[in-house]
Write a protein that holds these residues in place. Structure first.
Motif, PDB file in Angstrom:
ATOM      1  N   MET A   1       0.833  -1.628  -0.417  1.00  0.00           N
ATOM      2  CA  MET A   1       0.101  -0.266  -0.073  1.00  0.00           C
ATOM      3  C   MET A   1       1.053   1.248   0.338  1.00  0.00           C
ATOM      4  SD  MET A   1      -2.242   1.407   2.911  1.00  0.00           S
ATOM      5  CE  MET A   1      -3.863   0.399   3.035  1.00  0.00           C
ATOM      6  N   ASN A   2       0.731   2.090  -1.232  1.00  0.00           N
ATOM      7  CA  ASN A   2       1.271   3.375  -1.098  1.00  0.00           C
ATOM      8  C   ASN A   2       1.023   4.717  -0.539  1.00  0.00           C
ATOM      9  OD1 ASN A   2       3.979   2.096  -2.061  1.00  0.00           O
ATOM     10  ND2 ASN A   2       3.506   1.642  -4.091  1.00  0.00           N
ATOM     11  N   LEU A   3       0.602   5.259   0.579  1.00  0.00           N
ATOM     12  CA  LEU A   3       0.267   5.739   0.890  1.00  0.00           C
ATOM     13  C   LEU A   3       0.809   7.266   0.369  1.00  0.00           C
ATOM     14  CD1 LEU A   3      -0.310   4.691   4.865  1.00  0.00           C
ATOM     15  CD2 LEU A   3      -1.694   5.151   2.809  1.00  0.00           C
ATOM     16  N   SER A   4       0.053   8.370   0.228  1.00  0.00           N
ATOM     17  CA  SER A   4       0.654   9.842   0.339  1.00  0.00           C
ATOM     18  C   SER A   4       1.168  10.534   0.972  1.00  0.00           C
ATOM     19  CB  SER A   4      -0.593  10.992  -0.497  1.00  0.00           C
ATOM     20  OG  SER A   4      -1.303  11.545   0.147  1.00  0.00           O
ATOM     21  N   LEU A   5       2.247  11.849   0.894  1.00  0.00           N
ATOM     22  CA  LEU A   5       2.621  12.326   2.678  1.00  0.00           C
ATOM     23  C   LEU A   5       1.071  12.499   3.012  1.00  0.00           C
ATOM     24  CD1 LEU A   5       4.541  13.169   3.977  1.00  0.00           C
ATOM     25  CD2 LEU A   5       4.730  15.134   2.305  1.00  0.00           C
ATOM     26  N   ALA A   6       0.761  13.119   2.905  1.00  0.00           N
ATOM     27  CA  ALA A   6      -0.350  13.523   3.649  1.00  0.00           C
ATOM     28  C   ALA A   6      -1.797  12.638   4.033  1.00  0.00           C
ATOM     29  CB  ALA A   6      -0.999  14.231   2.231  1.00  0.00           C
ATOM     30  N   GLU A   7      -1.453  11.724   3.642  1.00  0.00           N
ATOM     31  CA  GLU A   7      -2.130  10.191   3.978  1.00  0.00           C
ATOM     32  C   GLU A   7      -1.420  10.122   5.374  1.00  0.00           C
ATOM     33  OE1 GLU A   7      -4.253   8.348   0.568  1.00  0.00           O
ATOM     34  OE2 GLU A   7      -2.219   8.122   0.900  1.00  0.00           O
ATOM     35  N   TYR A   8      -0.325   9.524   4.785  1.00  0.00           N
ATOM     36  CA  TYR A   8       0.453   9.508   6.251  1.00  0.00           C
ATOM     37  C   TYR A   8       0.802   9.232   7.039  1.00  0.00           C
ATOM     38  CZ  TYR A   8       5.321   6.943   7.637  1.00  0.00           C
ATOM     39  OH  TYR A   8       5.671   6.697   8.758  1.00  0.00           O
ATOM     40  N   VAL A   9       1.081  11.711   7.151  1.00  0.00           N
ATOM     41  CA  VAL A   9       1.188  12.245   8.217  1.00  0.00           C
ATOM     42  C   VAL A   9      -0.671  11.951   8.882  1.00  0.00           C
ATOM     43  CG1 VAL A   9       0.829  14.802   8.910  1.00  0.00           C
ATOM     44  CG2 VAL A   9       2.695  13.585   7.139  1.00  0.00           C
ATOM     45  N   LYS A  10      -1.560  11.877   7.747  1.00  0.00           N
ATOM     46  CA  LYS A  10      -2.885  11.815   9.470  1.00  0.00           C
ATOM     47  C   LYS A  10      -2.979  10.711   9.572  1.00  0.00           C
ATOM     48  CE  LYS A  10      -7.771  12.486   8.963  1.00  0.00           C
ATOM     49  NZ  LYS A  10      -8.879  12.614   7.638  1.00  0.00           N
ATOM     50  N   ARG A  11      -2.297   9.808   9.374  1.00  0.00           N
ATOM     51  CA  ARG A  11      -2.179   7.922   9.635  1.00  0.00           C
ATOM     52  C   ARG A  11      -1.782   8.500  11.029  1.00  0.00           C
ATOM     53  NH1 ARG A  11      -2.198   2.649   6.988  1.00  0.00           N
ATOM     54  NH2 ARG A  11      -4.150   3.802   6.267  1.00  0.00           N
ATOM     55  N   ARG A  12      -0.515   8.789  10.776  1.00  0.00           N
ATOM     56  CA  ARG A  12       0.410   8.821  12.384  1.00  0.00           C
ATOM     57  C   ARG A  12       0.084   9.792  13.219  1.00  0.00           C
ATOM     58  NH1 ARG A  12       2.199   4.483  11.200  1.00  0.00           N
ATOM     59  NH2 ARG A  12       3.267   4.483  10.040  1.00  0.00           N
ATOM     60  N   ASN A  13      -0.401  10.645  12.938  1.00  0.00           N
ATOM     61  CA  ASN A  13      -1.085  11.979  14.143  1.00  0.00           C
ATOM     62  C   ASN A  13      -2.188  12.190  14.059  1.00  0.00           C
ATOM     63  OD1 ASN A  13       1.853  13.600  14.205  1.00  0.00           O
ATOM     64  ND2 ASN A  13       1.275  14.923  12.670  1.00  0.00           N
ATOM     65  N   GLY A  14      -3.043  11.663  13.319  1.00  0.00           N
ATOM     66  CA  GLY A  14      -4.748  11.812  14.018  1.00  0.00           C
ATOM     67  C   GLY A  14      -5.199  13.182  12.921  1.00  0.00           C
ATOM     68  N   VAL A  15      -4.297  14.185  12.663  1.00  0.00           N
ATOM     69  CA  VAL A  15      -5.018  15.512  11.614  1.00  0.00           C
ATOM     70  C   VAL A  15      -4.703  15.609  10.568  1.00  0.00           C
ATOM     71  CG1 VAL A  15      -5.505  16.337  13.914  1.00  0.00           C
ATOM     72  CG2 VAL A  15      -3.534  16.504  13.294  1.00  0.00           C
ATOM     73  N   PRO A  16      -5.094  16.172   9.382  1.00  0.00           N
ATOM     74  CA  PRO A  16      -4.601  16.264   8.319  1.00  0.00           C
ATOM     75  C   PRO A  16      -3.161  17.131   8.436  1.00  0.00           C
ATOM     76  CG  PRO A  16      -6.516  17.194   8.676  1.00  0.00           C
ATOM     77  CD  PRO A  16      -5.539  16.833   9.761  1.00  0.00           C
ATOM     78  N   LEU A  17      -2.074  17.291   7.123  1.00  0.00           N
ATOM     79  CA  LEU A  17      -0.910  17.622   7.163  1.00  0.00           C
ATOM     80  C   LEU A  17      -1.141  19.443   7.770  1.00  0.00           C
ATOM     81  CD1 LEU A  17       1.966  17.518   6.231  1.00  0.00           C
ATOM     82  CD2 LEU A  17       1.306  18.124   4.336  1.00  0.00           C
ATOM     83  N   GLY A  18       0.011  20.099   8.173  1.00  0.00           N
ATOM     84  CA  GLY A  18      -0.507  21.213   8.874  1.00  0.00           C
ATOM     85  C   GLY A  18      -1.248  21.627   9.599  1.00  0.00           C
ATOM     86  N   ASN A  19      -1.918  20.575  10.198  1.00  0.00           N
ATOM     87  CA  ASN A  19      -2.915  20.979  10.385  1.00  0.00           C
ATOM     88  C   ASN A  19      -2.886  21.199  11.976  1.00  0.00           C
ATOM     89  OD1 ASN A  19      -4.913  20.572  13.332  1.00  0.00           O
ATOM     90  ND2 ASN A  19      -6.120  20.280  11.679  1.00  0.00           N
ATOM     91  N   SER A  20      -3.268  22.982  13.221  1.00  0.00           N
ATOM     92  CA  SER A  20      -2.332  23.205  14.326  1.00  0.00           C
ATOM     93  C   SER A  20      -2.062  22.205  15.548  1.00  0.00           C
ATOM     94  CB  SER A  20      -3.363  24.425  14.787  1.00  0.00           C
ATOM     95  OG  SER A  20      -4.567  24.194  15.024  1.00  0.00           O
ATOM     96  N   ASP A  21      -3.058  21.127  15.347  1.00  0.00           N
ATOM     97  CA  ASP A  21      -2.845  19.568  16.480  1.00  0.00           C
ATOM     98  C   ASP A  21      -1.822  19.475  15.745  1.00  0.00           C
ATOM     99  OD1 ASP A  21      -4.873  21.443  18.442  1.00  0.00           O
ATOM    100  OD2 ASP A  21      -6.373  20.089  17.257  1.00  0.00           O
ATOM    101  N   SER A  22      -1.319  18.624  14.975  1.00  0.00           N
ATOM    102  CA  SER A  22      -0.249  17.831  15.034  1.00  0.00           C
ATOM    103  C   SER A  22       0.809  18.258  15.738  1.00  0.00           C
ATOM    104  CB  SER A  22       0.230  18.888  13.327  1.00  0.00           C
ATOM    105  OG  SER A  22       1.256  17.268  12.469  1.00  0.00           O
TER     106      SER A  22
END
Length: 144
Positions: A1-22
């Motif tokens: 499974m190849n995730l995009s950077l945005a999908e990967y970050v959301k999976r790891r942080n639970g919030v979208p890339l660039g979110n203030s809660d990251s």
């Protein structure tokens, strides 16, 4: 499974890339990880994404998963050291051995099946910080 950077970050942080809660989520999830290997799944997901995609996965075609992991950690530490060497214009290796020792702890803790996920968050964070500190201490003993 190849995730995009945005999908990967959301999976790891639970919030979208660039979110203030990251940053808060990354620190909470990584420090509160119940295994030292899980700490690294949450720590710096952007850097982890690129290390996984361009270093770890290609190495797995040549070496075992364990050796690929150790080499990836060493390369990561060396890249950090390289930045310091460029800034200071002086050869020094501290982060390379530090990351090497942390990779050994990842392997050993997984091999020993040490899982502290049922412990309170503060204890999990203390254990993870203690492992990182022990590895830094060991790195200072062999600093080049």
């Amino acid at each position: 499974m190849n995730l995009s950077l945005a999908e990967y970050v959301k999976r790891r942080n639970g919030v979208p890339l660039g979110n203030s809660d990251s940053l808060r989520n990354m620190l909470s999830r990584s420090l509160g990880a119940g295994k030292f290997s899980s700490f690294w799944q949450y720590w710096n997901p952007i850097w982890g994404y690129y290390l996984g995609k361009y270093v770890f996965k290609p190495l797995k075609f040549i070496f075992s998963t364990t050796l690929s992991l150790i080499i990836t950690f060493v390369i990561c530490g060396f890249i950090h050291d390289l930045v310091i060497m460029i800034l200071k214009w002086k050869f020094t290796l501290l982060l390379t051995p530090w990351f090497f020792f942390m990779s050994l702890f990842v392997v050993l803790v997984d091999f020993a099946k040490i899982d502290y996920s049922k412990c309170p968050w503060i204890l999990r964070a203390t254990i993870n910080i203690l492992i990182i500190t022990i590895c830094l201490f060991l790195a200072y003993q062999v600093k080049i």
